[in-house]
Design an enzyme around this catalytic site. Structure first.
Site, short mmCIF file in Angstrom:
data_model
loop_
_atom_site.label_atom_id
_atom_site.label_comp_id
_atom_site.label_asym_id
_atom_site.label_seq_id
_atom_site.Cartn_x
_atom_site.Cartn_y
_atom_site.Cartn_z
N GLU A 75 -22.58 -40.80 -29.42
CA GLU A 75 -22.18 -40.21 -30.71
C GLU A 75 -20.66 -40.26 -30.79
O GLU A 75 -19.97 -39.57 -30.05
CB GLU A 75 -22.67 -38.76 -30.80
CG GLU A 75 -22.16 -38.06 -32.05
CD GLU A 75 -22.43 -36.54 -32.04
OE1 GLU A 75 -23.34 -36.09 -31.33
OE2 GLU A 75 -21.69 -35.83 -32.75
N ARG A 77 -13.69 -37.30 -35.96
CA ARG A 77 -12.70 -36.23 -35.83
C ARG A 77 -11.30 -36.75 -35.66
O ARG A 77 -10.36 -35.96 -35.58
CB ARG A 77 -13.03 -35.35 -34.61
CG ARG A 77 -14.33 -34.61 -34.77
CD ARG A 77 -14.65 -33.73 -33.58
NE ARG A 77 -16.05 -33.37 -33.65
CZ ARG A 77 -16.69 -32.65 -32.75
NH1 ARG A 77 -16.05 -32.18 -31.69
NH2 ARG A 77 -17.96 -32.38 -32.90
N LYS A 116 -30.33 -30.70 -34.35
CA LYS A 116 -29.32 -30.39 -33.34
C LYS A 116 -29.16 -28.87 -33.31
O LYS A 116 -28.94 -28.25 -34.36
CB LYS A 116 -28.01 -31.08 -33.73
CG LYS A 116 -26.76 -30.51 -33.10
CD LYS A 116 -25.59 -31.45 -33.34
CE LYS A 116 -24.27 -30.71 -33.31
NZ LYS A 116 -23.17 -31.55 -32.82
C1 3PG Z 1 -20.36 -30.98 -30.66
O1 3PG Z 1 -19.60 -31.39 -31.46
O2 3PG Z 1 -21.55 -31.31 -30.64
C2 3PG Z 1 -19.87 -30.01 -29.69
O3 3PG Z 1 -18.54 -29.68 -29.99
C3 3PG Z 1 -19.92 -30.45 -28.28
O4 3PG Z 1 -19.75 -29.29 -27.60
P1 3PG Z 1 -19.11 -29.28 -26.17
O5 3PG Z 1 -17.70 -29.80 -26.31
O6 3PG Z 1 -19.18 -27.85 -25.73
O7 3PG Z 1 -19.94 -30.20 -25.30
#
Ligand code: 3PG
Length: 217
Positions: free
Chosen positions: A48, A52, A136
Site C-alpha cells: 500500500e 501522503r 480496514k
Molecule cells: C495506516 O495508515 O494504516 C496507519 O497509520 C499505519 O499505522 P502504523 O504506523 O501504526 O502501522
C-alpha cells in the site's frame, strides 16, 4: 451493474494471500523501486503506497512499471477524486482511513476494490449499506484492539478486516489469529529510518523473518 460481492471476494483472497500489507510513505521517488524490490524479496508482495507525500504518485508509477511482482495498492484515499486518481494510475486496490458516503458510493460503482476504514459499529453498518463487508479496522490498537473485533463478531459475523494502526512484529501473530482478520497492515515492516538509510537488505530480512513467523508449521 457492478459486481461488488465479487470484488469483495477477490479482495479477501488477496489479503489472505498477503498476510501483511505494508503501509508505505515514500518521501523520495528514487526509493520506490528499491523499496518495493526489497519487500518482494522478503516475501511481501502486496504493497500500500500512501498518498501522503509529494513523491507518492510518481512512486506508484515507478513501482507499477518496474516491479511487476508487486501488487500495488494506493492508500490514504480520502475522497472520490483520490479514488479516481488511483484508478487512472492502475492501482490494484485502494485503502482509506475512513468510510465517507461519497467514497463508498464512488467505489461501489467501480471495478477497483476499496478497503474502507472503520472504527465503530455505525461505520461498519454504513459500509455494509454500500455492500462493503471487507474493511480496514483503523486505528486498530487505539480503537479497541482485538477485544473490539471479538465484540464485533457477534452482530457482524460476516465482517472480515485488515487491522492497521499499532500493529508490530510483537503483536502481528495475535492479530492474525483472530477469526475475522484476513491480513494485518502497518508501517512497522518498513520503518522510515530504514527507507531513509536505503537499508534494503534490512527491510528484506525483516519481511522474511516476519513472514516465516506468521506461516504455520
Ligand atoms: C495506516 O495508515 O494504516 C496507519 O497509520 C499505519 O499505522 P502504523 O504506523 O501504526 O502501522
Amino acid at each position: 451493474m457492478t459486481d461488488i460481492a465479487g470484488r469483495q471476494r477477490d479482495l479477501r483472497a488477496m489479503l489472505i494471500a498477503a498476510k501483511i500489507v505494508p503501509v508505505l510513505t515514500i518521501e523520495r521517488v528514487a526509493d520506490a523501486v528499491p523499496l518495493a524490490r526489497a519487500l518482494v524479496a522478503g516475501g511481501v508482495r502486496t504493497l500500500e503506497i500512501t498518498l501522503r507525500t509529494a513523491a507518492a504518485i510518481d512512486a506508484v508509477k515507478a513501482v507499477i512499471a518496474d516491479v511487476p511482482e508487486a501488487i500495488v495498492g494506493i492508500g490514504t484515499v480520502l475522497s472520490a477524486a483520490d479514488f479516481e486518481q488511483a484508478h487512472k494510475l492502475g492501482a490494484r486496490f485502494t485503502v482509506s482511513p475512513g468510510a465517507t458516503p461519497a467514497l463508498l458510493e464512488a467505489a461501489a460503482q467501480s471495478d477497483l476494490p476499496l478497503l474502507p476504514g472503520v472504527a465503530t459499529a455505525s461505520e461498519v453498518m454504513q459500509a455494509r449499506d454500500y455492500g462493503f463487508d471487507t474493511l480496514k479496522f483503523f486505528p486498530a490498537e487505539q480503537a479497541g484492539g482485538r477485544a473490539m473485533l471479538r465484540a464485533w463478531a457477534g452482530p457482524f459475523p460476516d465482517l472480515r478486516v485488515c487491522p492497521t494502526g499499532g500493529i508490530t512484529e510483537a503483536n502481528a501473530a495475535e492479530w492474525l489469529g483472530q477469526p475475522n482478520v484476513l491480513a494485518v497492515g502497518g508501517s512497522w515492516i518498513c520503518p522510515t529510518a530504514s527507507i531513509r538509510a536505503g537499508d534494503w537488505a534490512g527491510i528484506t530480512a525483516m519481511c522474511a523473518r516476519t513472514m516465516k513467523s506468521l506461516s504455520p508449521g
